[in-house]
Design a protein around this motif. Sequence first.
Motif, PDB file in Angstrom:
ATOM      1  N   PRO A  80     -51.502 -39.749  69.001  1.00 21.73           N
ATOM      2  CA  PRO A  80     -52.831 -40.103  68.486  1.00 21.73           C
ATOM      3  C   PRO A  80     -53.996 -39.565  69.319  1.00 21.73           C
ATOM      4  O   PRO A  80     -55.001 -39.115  68.754  1.00 21.73           O
ATOM      5  CB  PRO A  80     -52.811 -41.632  68.486  1.00 21.73           C
ATOM      6  N   GLU A 122     -50.132 -45.448  60.359  1.00 22.42           N
ATOM      7  CA  GLU A 122     -51.184 -46.244  60.987  1.00 22.42           C
ATOM      8  C   GLU A 122     -51.813 -45.553  62.195  1.00 22.42           C
ATOM      9  O   GLU A 122     -53.041 -45.489  62.329  1.00 22.42           O
ATOM     10  CB  GLU A 122     -50.613 -47.608  61.415  1.00 22.42           C
ATOM     11  N   ALA A 123     -50.989 -45.023  63.090  1.00 21.13           N
ATOM     12  CA  ALA A 123     -51.498 -44.455  64.332  1.00 21.13           C
ATOM     13  C   ALA A 123     -52.331 -43.195  64.080  1.00 21.13           C
ATOM     14  O   ALA A 123     -53.410 -43.014  64.667  1.00 21.13           O
ATOM     15  CB  ALA A 123     -50.352 -44.158  65.286  1.00 21.13           C
ATOM     16  N   GLN A 126     -55.667 -44.066  62.408  1.00 19.19           N
ATOM     17  CA  GLN A 126     -56.637 -44.579  63.370  1.00 19.19           C
ATOM     18  C   GLN A 126     -57.191 -43.466  64.246  1.00 19.19           C
ATOM     19  O   GLN A 126     -58.373 -43.470  64.602  1.00 19.19           O
ATOM     20  CB  GLN A 126     -55.997 -45.662  64.240  1.00 19.19           C
ATOM     21  N   VAL A 129     -59.913 -41.699  62.328  1.00 21.60           N
ATOM     22  CA  VAL A 129     -61.101 -42.554  62.291  1.00 21.60           C
ATOM     23  C   VAL A 129     -61.794 -42.578  63.647  1.00 21.60           C
ATOM     24  O   VAL A 129     -63.023 -42.461  63.732  1.00 21.60           O
ATOM     25  CB  VAL A 129     -60.715 -43.979  61.846  1.00 21.60           C
ATOM     26  N   ASP A 130     -61.029 -42.716  64.712  1.00 25.38           N
ATOM     27  CA  ASP A 130     -61.608 -42.742  66.058  1.00 25.38           C
ATOM     28  C   ASP A 130     -62.375 -41.455  66.352  1.00 25.38           C
ATOM     29  O   ASP A 130     -63.436 -41.476  66.985  1.00 25.38           O
ATOM     30  CB  ASP A 130     -60.515 -42.938  67.103  1.00 25.38           C
ATOM     31  N   VAL A 149     -56.008 -44.804  55.936  1.00 27.13           N
ATOM     32  CA  VAL A 149     -57.166 -44.207  56.602  1.00 27.13           C
ATOM     33  C   VAL A 149     -58.476 -44.728  56.016  1.00 27.13           C
ATOM     34  O   VAL A 149     -59.443 -44.955  56.769  1.00 27.13           O
ATOM     35  CB  VAL A 149     -57.118 -42.673  56.551  1.00 27.13           C
ATOM     36  N   ARG A 152     -58.957 -48.239  57.419  1.00 26.86           N
ATOM     37  CA  ARG A 152     -59.371 -48.179  58.819  1.00 26.86           C
ATOM     38  C   ARG A 152     -60.814 -47.680  58.941  1.00 26.86           C
ATOM     39  O   ARG A 152     -61.564 -48.102  59.821  1.00 26.86           O
ATOM     40  CB  ARG A 152     -58.427 -47.269  59.602  1.00 26.86           C
ATOM     41  N   ALA A 156     -64.012 -49.700  60.619  1.00 29.00           N
ATOM     42  CA  ALA A 156     -64.788 -49.123  61.716  1.00 29.00           C
ATOM     43  C   ALA A 156     -66.259 -48.932  61.358  1.00 29.00           C
ATOM     44  O   ALA A 156     -67.034 -48.414  62.167  1.00 29.00           O
ATOM     45  CB  ALA A 156     -64.183 -47.787  62.129  1.00 29.00           C
TER      46      ALA A 156
END
Length: 252
Positions: A80, A122-123, A126, A129-130, A149, A152, A156
């Motif tokens: 990630p 999931e990872a 994220q 998104v991060d 996504v 998430r 965020a």
Amino acid sequence: MHLDLNADVGESFGVWTLGDDAAVLDVVTSANVACGFHAGDPLTLRTTCAYAAERGVVVGAQVGYRDLAGFGRRFVDVPPDALAADVIYQLGALSAMAHVAGTRVAYVKPHGALYNAIVHHEAQAQAVVDAVVAVDTSLPILGLPGSVVLARAMAAGLRAVSEAFADRAYLPDGRLVPRTEPGAVLHGAEEVAARVRRLALEGVVTAVDGTDVEVRAESVCIHGDTPGAVEMARAVRRELEAAGVEIRAFAG
């Protein structure tokens, strides 16, 4: 009633030309421009951004796995933190090209295998998104309805935009038929146009098993590398406008 039309562009590389970007950009309202990882060289990216700016088409960053050989259509089990850094890098590269062309990156759309992975991974979802949050929280993320996504992204504080596909077959659960399976990509311009009209007016598409699948979307994608993409895009736009659907970008 309104709908955005987007297309994957900027995917040529060196002497290899893929699609007719100039013609496609005469029809669509949003351009998913490759960022050099799955496709596209610097000159192609700059030229494509210039094409989009000239036509008033909104530019989006089509970020993907670092996989030129596989055109970004192979899953890569990248950690990630590395994936987030890759996405940030791609956003930076395309942002510079867009700036020079007199426009800007206005949204993010993952490409190919990454797009499909973050429907449920999931990872990696994220991580994408991060990366967007780290660069610019005003950038929407374009993705498949019901995907991890998009959930998430909303969590965020990002805008999550649901997308449908004009030229891809659907499974009964709303996912796309894998490209490795027969019939995954549709080619008939009039058939595709009628399908998108129904999507816009009724919010459904017919899955491969003949059942109707609910698909609520703000944007519809036409792949620039699909044979006959220009004719298909024109047919879709004609059909939608004839049905009273306004074609306009969701971002910008």
